[in-house]
Write a protein that holds these residues in place. Sequence first.
Motif, mmCIF file in Angstrom:
data_model
loop_
_atom_site.group_PDB
_atom_site.id
_atom_site.type_symbol
_atom_site.label_atom_id
_atom_site.label_comp_id
_atom_site.label_asym_id
_atom_site.label_seq_id
_atom_site.Cartn_x
_atom_site.Cartn_y
_atom_site.Cartn_z
ATOM 1 N N PHE A 82 49.651 54.767 42.782
ATOM 2 C CA PHE A 82 50.744 54.261 41.953
ATOM 3 C C PHE A 82 50.656 52.744 41.824
ATOM 4 C CE2 PHE A 82 54.743 51.981 42.607
ATOM 5 C CZ PHE A 82 55.326 52.150 41.357
ATOM 6 N N GLY A 83 50.472 52.046 42.954
ATOM 7 C CA GLY A 83 50.369 50.585 42.940
ATOM 8 C C GLY A 83 49.210 50.114 42.078
ATOM 9 N N ALA A 84 48.092 50.814 42.173
ATOM 10 C CA ALA A 84 46.930 50.459 41.350
ATOM 11 C C ALA A 84 47.257 50.629 39.870
ATOM 12 C CB ALA A 84 45.730 51.315 41.752
ATOM 13 N N ALA A 85 47.913 51.735 39.529
ATOM 14 C CA ALA A 85 48.283 51.975 38.125
ATOM 15 C C ALA A 85 49.278 50.932 37.636
ATOM 16 C CB ALA A 85 48.862 53.383 37.968
ATOM 17 N N LEU A 86 50.209 50.536 38.507
ATOM 18 C CA LEU A 86 51.190 49.511 38.140
ATOM 19 C C LEU A 86 50.491 48.188 37.829
ATOM 20 C CD1 LEU A 86 54.257 48.696 38.021
ATOM 21 C CD2 LEU A 86 53.971 47.963 40.394
ATOM 22 N N LEU A 87 49.549 47.796 38.666
ATOM 23 C CA LEU A 87 48.827 46.542 38.455
ATOM 24 C C LEU A 87 47.916 46.615 37.225
ATOM 25 C CD1 LEU A 87 47.979 45.552 42.130
ATOM 26 C CD2 LEU A 87 49.675 44.508 40.614
ATOM 27 N N GLU A 88 47.327 47.777 36.988
ATOM 28 C CA GLU A 88 46.500 47.936 35.778
ATOM 29 C C GLU A 88 47.344 47.778 34.517
ATOM 30 O OE1 GLU A 88 43.035 50.888 37.601
ATOM 31 O OE2 GLU A 88 44.794 51.752 36.611
ATOM 32 N N LEU A 89 48.535 48.374 34.523
ATOM 33 C CA LEU A 89 49.424 48.237 33.372
ATOM 34 C C LEU A 89 49.873 46.788 33.213
ATOM 35 C CD1 LEU A 89 51.078 49.510 31.066
ATOM 36 C CD2 LEU A 89 52.878 50.003 32.749
ATOM 37 N N TYR A 90 50.196 46.143 34.313
ATOM 38 C CA TYR A 90 50.590 44.733 34.266
ATOM 39 C C TYR A 90 49.465 43.885 33.679
ATOM 40 C CZ TYR A 90 51.850 40.056 35.864
ATOM 41 O OH TYR A 90 52.128 38.711 35.915
ATOM 42 N N GLU A 137 42.203 40.906 41.365
ATOM 43 C CA GLU A 137 41.105 39.975 41.112
ATOM 44 C C GLU A 137 40.613 40.093 39.669
ATOM 45 O OE1 GLU A 137 36.784 38.662 42.976
ATOM 46 O OE2 GLU A 137 37.570 40.653 43.444
ATOM 47 N N GLU A 138 40.482 41.316 39.194
ATOM 48 C CA GLU A 138 40.068 41.541 37.802
ATOM 49 C C GLU A 138 41.068 40.912 36.835
ATOM 50 O OE1 GLU A 138 39.637 45.291 34.712
ATOM 51 O OE2 GLU A 138 39.361 45.666 36.845
ATOM 52 N N GLY A 139 42.355 41.059 37.135
ATOM 53 C CA GLY A 139 43.390 40.497 36.272
ATOM 54 C C GLY A 139 43.357 38.977 36.257
ATOM 55 N N THR A 184 40.865 37.056 36.951
ATOM 56 C CA THR A 184 39.634 36.637 36.262
ATOM 57 C C THR A 184 39.827 36.714 34.754
ATOM 58 O OG1 THR A 184 38.247 37.358 38.108
ATOM 59 C CG2 THR A 184 37.169 37.128 35.960
ATOM 60 N N GLY A 185 40.463 37.780 34.286
ATOM 61 C CA GLY A 185 40.727 37.930 32.853
ATOM 62 C C GLY A 185 41.638 36.842 32.313
ATOM 63 N N ILE A 186 42.629 36.456 33.108
ATOM 64 C CA ILE A 186 43.542 35.386 32.685
ATOM 65 C C ILE A 186 42.785 34.068 32.564
ATOM 66 C CG2 ILE A 186 45.524 33.978 33.386
ATOM 67 C CD1 ILE A 186 46.610 36.601 34.745
ATOM 68 N N VAL A 187 42.000 33.740 33.582
ATOM 69 C CA VAL A 187 41.251 32.480 33.554
ATOM 70 C C VAL A 187 40.250 32.486 32.397
ATOM 71 C CG1 VAL A 187 39.634 31.006 34.820
ATOM 72 C CG2 VAL A 187 41.609 31.997 36.001
ATOM 73 N N ASP A 188 39.616 33.624 32.148
ATOM 74 C CA ASP A 188 38.691 33.725 31.001
ATOM 75 C C ASP A 188 39.401 33.399 29.690
ATOM 76 O OD1 ASP A 188 36.605 34.493 32.666
ATOM 77 O OD2 ASP A 188 36.766 36.633 32.186
ATOM 78 N N ARG A 189 40.579 33.938 29.518
ATOM 79 C CA ARG A 189 41.322 33.712 28.273
ATOM 80 C C ARG A 189 41.832 32.267 28.175
ATOM 81 N NH1 ARG A 189 41.093 38.927 29.295
ATOM 82 N NH2 ARG A 189 41.304 40.444 27.589
ATOM 83 N N LEU A 190 42.286 31.725 29.294
ATOM 84 C CA LEU A 190 42.681 30.316 29.286
ATOM 85 C C LEU A 190 41.483 29.428 28.945
ATOM 86 C CD1 LEU A 190 45.073 30.081 32.382
ATOM 87 C CD2 LEU A 190 45.698 30.148 29.955
ATOM 88 N N ALA A 191 40.313 29.802 29.450
ATOM 89 C CA ALA A 191 39.102 29.038 29.126
ATOM 90 C C ALA A 191 38.806 29.091 27.629
ATOM 91 C CB ALA A 191 37.911 29.575 29.927
ATOM 92 N N ARG A 192 39.062 30.229 26.996
ATOM 93 C CA ARG A 192 38.868 30.330 25.536
ATOM 94 C C ARG A 192 39.817 29.398 24.797
ATOM 95 N NH1 ARG A 192 39.348 36.481 24.160
ATOM 96 N NH2 ARG A 192 39.418 35.648 22.063
ATOM 97 N N ILE A 193 41.071 29.339 25.258
ATOM 98 C CA ILE A 193 42.039 28.424 24.642
ATOM 99 C C ILE A 193 41.575 26.979 24.824
ATOM 100 C CG2 ILE A 193 44.397 27.521 24.831
ATOM 101 C CD1 ILE A 193 45.281 30.413 25.527
ATOM 102 N N ILE A 194 41.121 26.663 26.020
ATOM 103 C CA ILE A 194 40.667 25.299 26.298
ATOM 104 C C ILE A 194 39.424 24.963 25.475
ATOM 105 C CG2 ILE A 194 39.661 23.833 28.116
ATOM 106 C CD1 ILE A 194 41.748 25.242 30.031
ATOM 107 N N GLU A 195 38.507 25.913 25.344
ATOM 108 C CA GLU A 195 37.324 25.695 24.499
ATOM 109 C C GLU A 195 37.728 25.396 23.060
ATOM 110 O OE1 GLU A 195 35.037 29.249 25.022
ATOM 111 O OE2 GLU A 195 34.188 28.571 26.936
ATOM 112 N N GLU A 196 38.732 26.142 22.577
ATOM 113 C CA GLU A 196 39.254 25.874 21.225
ATOM 114 C C GLU A 196 39.750 24.435 21.137
ATOM 115 O OE1 GLU A 196 42.270 28.373 19.527
ATOM 116 O OE2 GLU A 196 41.294 30.210 20.224
ATOM 117 N N GLY A 197 40.505 24.032 22.151
ATOM 118 C CA GLY A 197 41.047 22.678 22.169
ATOM 119 C C GLY A 197 39.962 21.621 22.266
ATOM 120 N N GLN A 198 38.916 21.915 23.006
ATOM 121 C CA GLN A 198 37.806 20.968 23.101
ATOM 122 C C GLN A 198 37.076 20.851 21.761
ATOM 123 O OE1 GLN A 198 35.818 22.629 26.579
ATOM 124 N NE2 GLN A 198 36.728 21.074 27.908
ATOM 125 N N LYS A 199 37.039 21.947 21.030
ATOM 126 C CA LYS A 199 36.398 21.916 19.703
ATOM 127 C C LYS A 199 37.265 21.207 18.673
ATOM 128 C CE LYS A 199 33.588 26.055 20.305
ATOM 129 N NZ LYS A 199 33.472 27.500 20.045
#
Length: 197
Positions: free
Chosen positions: A56-64, A128-130, A132-147
């Motif tokens: 259940f906890g795993a499913a809750l975190l996956e949905l989050y 950890e997967e979540g 990592t995904g957040i930091v990846d997306r923030l990096a995309r936003i920052i890359e946009e800003g750098q461009k």
Amino acid sequence: MTVAEKHVQARRRILESARPLIGMRGFSAVGLSQILEAANIPKGSFYHYFESKEHFGAALLELYNEQYMESLDALIAQKGKTGFEKLSIYCQCWIDAQHNGRLSGKCLVVKLAAEVSDLSERMRLILEEGTTGIVDRLARIIEEGQKDGSITKELPARQMASVVYQTWLGATLLVKVTHQPVPFEEAFAVTRRLVAA
């Protein structure tokens, strides 16, 4: 609606109903009967939907994670905003989610990271997967800003994104401890100084 569809719908209702409880009390402190009561599901039927509380906890975190990534993807997709503006929106949304009184808006990473990382390797890996995904997306936003010239190029985007995310996680913990908004104000000021071109 088929039996399978009803099962999926009830499972989702359990997860969504439990999130505010767990966001307030933590994972271990919330019992199965409380989870089922919140979802208006008959007592004793928990194991019909989940193999164990850990599953259940795993499913809750996956949905989050899924919902959080959707919100970040929507922010990335916004047209007509610089990377700096998108990052500022992200930071303001973080503050709003912690202060709006909606327990479902609380950050489950902040609430559960220390607790479940020691209890369940499976749940730790989902966290950890979540993150990592957040930091990846923030990096995309920052890359946009750098461009577009709104964010400095002094640091690589991924490193800057990681520092920003860690800053906000830490600020959220301090807000919980102090019951004061100052750590968020400081995190916002530091983020702006770190990223501004």
